[in-house]
Design an enzyme around this catalytic site. Structure first.
Site, PDB file in Angstrom:
ATOM      1  N   HIS A   1      15.640 -38.692 -20.393  1.00  0.00           N
ATOM      2  CA  HIS A   1      15.758 -38.162 -19.022  1.00  0.00           C
ATOM      3  C   HIS A   1      16.720 -38.981 -18.157  1.00  0.00           C
ATOM      4  CE1 HIS A   1      12.739 -35.150 -19.621  1.00  0.00           C
ATOM      5  NE2 HIS A   1      11.773 -36.017 -19.838  1.00  0.00           N
TER       6      HIS A   1
ATOM      7  N   HIS B   1      10.174 -31.855 -23.536  1.00  0.00           N
ATOM      8  CA  HIS B   1      10.890 -31.790 -22.264  1.00  0.00           C
ATOM      9  C   HIS B   1      12.398 -31.779 -22.526  1.00  0.00           C
ATOM     10  CE1 HIS B   1       7.017 -33.853 -21.415  1.00  0.00           C
ATOM     11  NE2 HIS B   1       7.013 -33.040 -20.385  1.00  0.00           N
TER      12      HIS B   1
ATOM     13  N   ASP C   1      11.961 -33.308 -28.324  1.00  0.00           N
ATOM     14  CA  ASP C   1      10.948 -33.615 -27.310  1.00  0.00           C
ATOM     15  C   ASP C   1      10.649 -32.323 -26.542  1.00  0.00           C
ATOM     16  OD1 ASP C   1       9.913 -36.325 -25.654  1.00  0.00           O
ATOM     17  OD2 ASP C   1      10.134 -34.538 -24.391  1.00  0.00           O
TER      18      ASP C   1
ATOM     19  N   ASP D   1       5.790 -34.674 -28.135  1.00  0.00           N
ATOM     20  CA  ASP D   1       4.896 -34.053 -27.162  1.00  0.00           C
ATOM     21  C   ASP D   1       4.887 -32.526 -27.230  1.00  0.00           C
ATOM     22  OD1 ASP D   1       7.498 -34.215 -26.302  1.00  0.00           O
ATOM     23  OD2 ASP D   1       7.060 -35.222 -24.404  1.00  0.00           O
TER      24      ASP D   1
END
Ligand code: ZN
Length: 308
Positions: A125, A164, A162, A245
């Site tokens: 991120h 996200h 991931d 995740d």
């Protein structure tokens, strides 16, 4: 095939506030599972401290200074709503970067075929000038540039599974056709980026997944979008932003993958690395917040790396 693992006790010293999902126990769970006899062949190394100058491959100096200044002498400093630093976070970060860059060196010199880096904090991120989403610096992005600068890699593919979207990696390589960034992620979900229409200079492939979907759509996204793009791109190195995740047990998202899906995706990317990159593959831990789901997934992922 040699599969190397980089780990280091300093990664437990990046302390987050009580109740924060990105916590040291994540790595303790991973260490526990990798202690099993099944992983006896893993070539374990302590993560070296990285060269701070390599951070500049992905972030401007003013931002590096800002992060350094934000690291507190005591307690926990808040960088944004969910991103924090503790006194040893800088050191942890430098070792995470050191491990990723060393892993790149390993696969280019032949010291290892593939490498898994069990480090934290995560990185995907972190944008050029913004630390966010538990991430301070973008480790995968720095490693990709390190491969180009140190080893003459012309094309690097970063595959990010991931749950996200890796907005930071996308931001850093948005106008760079020498790096292919492919992401599967839940949408809508934090950080809100990652639509199919976000394509950079043709080097960004986003494959968003709707909440409450799982294995079928994930594998379909790989087969129909990610893998064909890698085949066209013919990377000299494959980097995985390996967040776990999207596992069905994870509390931060609603994608229902199992550890078998991570085994499968690892296998597909190893085939790509075998075809184009002389097997060179570097996998960097990103998210994964249910300790059971995380350790089962890492077990499947690293088992696959070891099987060759
Ligand atoms: Zn994540």
């Amino acid at each position: 095939m040699v599969t190397r693992l980089y780990h280091h006790p300093i990664f437990l010293e990046h302390i987050t506030p009580p109740g924060h999902p990105e916590r040291p126990d994540r790595l303790r769970a991973i260490e526990r599972i990798l202690d099993d006899e099944a992983f006896a062949r893993l070539d374990r190394k302590e993560a070296p401290a990285g060269d701070e100058a390599t951070i500049l491959y992905a972030h401007p100096e003013s931002f590096v200074d800002r992060v350094r200044a934000a690291v507190p002498e005591t307690g926990i400093a808040r960088i944004d709503a969910d991103t924090t630093a503790s006194p040893r976070s800088w050191e942890a970060m430098i070792h995470a970067i050191g491990a990723a860059n060393a892993a790149v060196d390993d696969v280019f010199t032949g010291a290892a075929d593939n490498v898994f880096i069990a480090a934290r904090p995560p990185g995907h991120h972190a944008e050029k000038t913004t630390a966010m989403g538990f991430c301070l610096f973008n480790i995968a992005a720095i490693a990709a540039r390190h491969a180009q600068k140190r080893h003459g890699a012309e094309r690097v593919a970063i595959v990010d599974w991931d749950v996200h979207h890796g907005n930071g990696t996308q931001d850093i390589f948005w106008e760079d056709p020498s790096v292919l960034y492919c992401s599967t992620h839940q949408m809508p979900l934090y950080p809100g980026t990652g639509a199919k229409t976000e394509t950079g200079v043709g080097n960004i492939v986003n494959a968003p997944l709707s909440p409450n979907t799982g294995s079928d759509l994930f594998r379909d996204a790989f087969l129909s979008r990610v893998l064909p793009k890698i085949d066209d791109f013919r990377p000299d190195l494959v980097i995985i932003s390996a967040g776990f995740d999207a596992h069905h047990r994870d509390p931060l998202a609603e994608i229902n993958l199992t550890e078998d899906d991570f085994d499968w995706a690892t296998g597909r990317l190893m085939e790509c690395a075998g075809s184009y990159s002389n097997n060179r593959l570097v996998s960097i831990l990103e998210g994964g917040y249910d300790l059971q789901g995380l350790s089962d997934s890492v077990s499947a992922h690293v088992s696959r790396l070891l099987r060759g």
